[in-house]
Design an enzyme around this catalytic site. Structure first.
Site, mmCIF file in Angstrom:
data_model
loop_
_atom_site.group_PDB
_atom_site.id
_atom_site.type_symbol
_atom_site.label_atom_id
_atom_site.label_comp_id
_atom_site.label_asym_id
_atom_site.label_seq_id
_atom_site.Cartn_x
_atom_site.Cartn_y
_atom_site.Cartn_z
ATOM 1 N N SER A 74 -31.641 9.912 6.166
ATOM 2 C CA SER A 74 -31.659 11.366 5.975
ATOM 3 C C SER A 74 -32.563 11.770 4.817
ATOM 4 C CB SER A 74 -30.241 11.870 5.732
ATOM 5 O OG SER A 74 -29.727 11.245 4.583
ATOM 6 N N GLY A 75 -33.295 10.794 4.231
ATOM 7 C CA GLY A 75 -34.196 11.123 3.128
ATOM 8 C C GLY A 75 -33.761 10.529 1.798
ATOM 9 N N THR A 76 -33.003 9.435 1.865
ATOM 10 C CA THR A 76 -32.520 8.762 0.646
ATOM 11 C C THR A 76 -33.681 8.397 -0.274
ATOM 12 O OG1 THR A 76 -31.021 7.681 2.216
ATOM 13 C CG2 THR A 76 -30.885 6.980 -0.096
ATOM 14 N N THR A 77 -34.742 7.837 0.309
ATOM 15 C CA THR A 77 -35.888 7.380 -0.481
ATOM 16 C C THR A 77 -36.492 8.559 -1.254
ATOM 17 O OG1 THR A 77 -36.317 5.908 1.390
ATOM 18 C CG2 THR A 77 -38.019 6.023 -0.301
ATOM 19 N N TRP A 78 -36.590 9.681 -0.590
ATOM 20 C CA TRP A 78 -37.139 10.910 -1.178
ATOM 21 C C TRP A 78 -36.235 11.386 -2.319
ATOM 22 C CZ3 TRP A 78 -37.585 16.031 2.135
ATOM 23 C CH2 TRP A 78 -38.394 16.958 1.458
ATOM 24 N N HIS A 138 -24.209 4.891 0.912
ATOM 25 C CA HIS A 138 -23.882 5.622 2.146
ATOM 26 C C HIS A 138 -22.359 5.689 2.317
ATOM 27 C CE1 HIS A 138 -28.062 5.493 3.312
ATOM 28 N NE2 HIS A 138 -28.073 4.246 3.705
ATOM 29 N N SER A 168 -34.811 8.401 13.727
ATOM 30 C CA SER A 168 -35.338 7.675 12.572
ATOM 31 C C SER A 168 -34.635 6.320 12.435
ATOM 32 C CB SER A 168 -35.150 8.523 11.304
ATOM 33 O OG SER A 168 -35.662 7.852 10.189
ATOM 34 N N ARG A 295 -42.060 6.787 7.691
ATOM 35 C CA ARG A 295 -42.560 6.789 9.072
ATOM 36 C C ARG A 295 -43.439 8.020 9.255
ATOM 37 N NH1 ARG A 295 -41.068 8.542 14.211
ATOM 38 N NH2 ARG A 295 -39.451 9.814 13.257
ATOM 39 N N GLY A 297 -41.853 11.474 8.459
ATOM 40 C CA GLY A 297 -41.277 12.481 7.572
ATOM 41 C C GLY A 297 -41.346 13.911 8.102
#
Ligand code: PAP
Length: 336
Positions: A74-78, A138, A168, A295, A297
């Site tokens: 869900s955008g953890t890296t961001w 998570h 994703s 990938r 985004g």
């Protein structure tokens, strides 16, 4: 027996008991044939199941801790990049940010991958983690350690519309993980069916999101609820909200100097994806490439993979599960 050998034996005895405990849990297969274990209503891969049970039993929160909690993909890296940048902006101006040479997952560790995967009682004190400690996980709300709920630590929760999240996650799993050779992998349609039924890693999606949604309404000072789509639409105002919530507000002077825009740009999909460390670097374990976390985004990419019939099923499920909770994901029709 010396102390070192004794503690090693105790820890391997602990590992044995943990393994025995996990093997008593209900089991299912994931999309490529690995076993998922059901603990307190949610499904986990083996390493995560063990880690989360240890985390729940042993973690001691500090009032200053920051927890970044997400549904997978869900955008953890961001969000790791954004929170790291907000908290450390005085120490590292954007031109000297560690993000330029380090993948966000190496700056903000995952509870289930990095912290509790090898050790049931890791030493998280004694300066091993500078304050504020920032952790990602998570873990669903109902399984969090009691000390997180009792302390004044902050939780930032991020989720994403279930169709994009499913796609994703599906592509991440089938493109990056070896298949269990004795297992005929699920088709995308079968995997989707399982996602709808809740048997997927860290699922059911619905209950995961609803748990944090309700807590964000009851305790807005403790839980900030964010959606990937909202960050995509307006990163600057969400960044300010995030900084205020964490107790690191941007000053008038910083806003005038463009610090918000600098952080937004540094953490953007385009910037992070193109950095050398994220083009050719690898995770320390598992031979997974850092590029696997970047990938395309985009919001709404599901239309390229999912039929309208499948999307309608998800919409109906969303309405049933979220009812009058006030929670809603905009799932547009394919033709829209
Ligand atoms: P994780 O749960 O395994 O840590 P996570 O970072 O939550 O993964 O999700 C990866 C998704 O976030 C990918 O989405 P996609 O498959 O739809 O493309 C990835 O591209 C996207 N992503 C990664 N970094 C960013 C970013 N800086 N901005 C926007 N999206 C991003």
């Amino acid at each position: 027996m010396d102390d070192k050998t004794a503690s090693k034996n105790i820890s391997s005895e602990g590992d044995k008991l943990m393994e025995e405990l996990v093997q008593t849990l209900p089991q299912e297969k994931n999309w490529v044939g690995y076993t998922l274990y059901q603990y307190q209503g949610f499904w986990y891969p083996l390493v995560a199941a063990k880690a989360i049970i240890s985390f729940q039993s042993h973690f001691k929160a500090h009032d200053t801790d920051i927890f970044l909690i997400t549904t997978p993909k869900s955008g953890t890296t961001w969000l790791k990049a954004l929170i790291f940048s907000i908290v450390n902006r005085k120490q590292f101006p954007h031109t000297q940010s560690p993000l330029l040479t380090t993948n966000p997952h190496d700056l903000v560790p995952f509870i289930e991958v990095s912290i509790y995967s090898k050790n049931q009682t890791p030493d998280l004190e004694n300066g091993n983690f500078p304050s504020p400690r920032i952790f990602a996980t998570h873990t669903p709300y109902g399984t969090l350690p009691g000390s997180i709920l009792k302390s004044n630590c902050r939780i930032v929760y991020l989720c994403r519309n279930p169709l994009d999240q499913f796609i994703s996650d599906w592509l991440y799993v089938v493109n990056n993980f070896p298949r269990n050779e004795d297992f005929k992998p699920f088709s995308m349609e079968e995997a989707f069916d399982r996602f709808c039924k809740g048997t997927h890693a860290f699922g059911p999606f619905w209950e995961h999101v609803l748990g944090y949604w309700k807590m964000s309404l009851e305790h807005p000072e403790k839980v900030l609820f964010l959606k990937y789509e909202d960050l995509k639409e307006d990163i600057a105002s969400n960044l300010k909200t995030l900084a205020d919530f964490l107790g690191y507000p941007f000053s008038e002077e910083e806003i005038r100097q463009g610090v918000v825009e600098e952080i937004s740009k540094l953490c953007s999909f385009e910037t992070l994806k193109s950095l050398e460390v994220n083009v050719s670097g690898e995770r320390p374990v598992g031979r997974l490439k850092n590029s696997a976390f970047f990938r395309n985004g985009k919001v709404g990419d599901w239309v390229n993979f999912i039929s309208q019939e499948m999307a309608d099923r998800m919409k109906q499920l969303s309405e049933e599960r979220y009812g009058d909770s006030g929670l809603k994901f905009d799932l547009l029709d394919k033709k829209a």
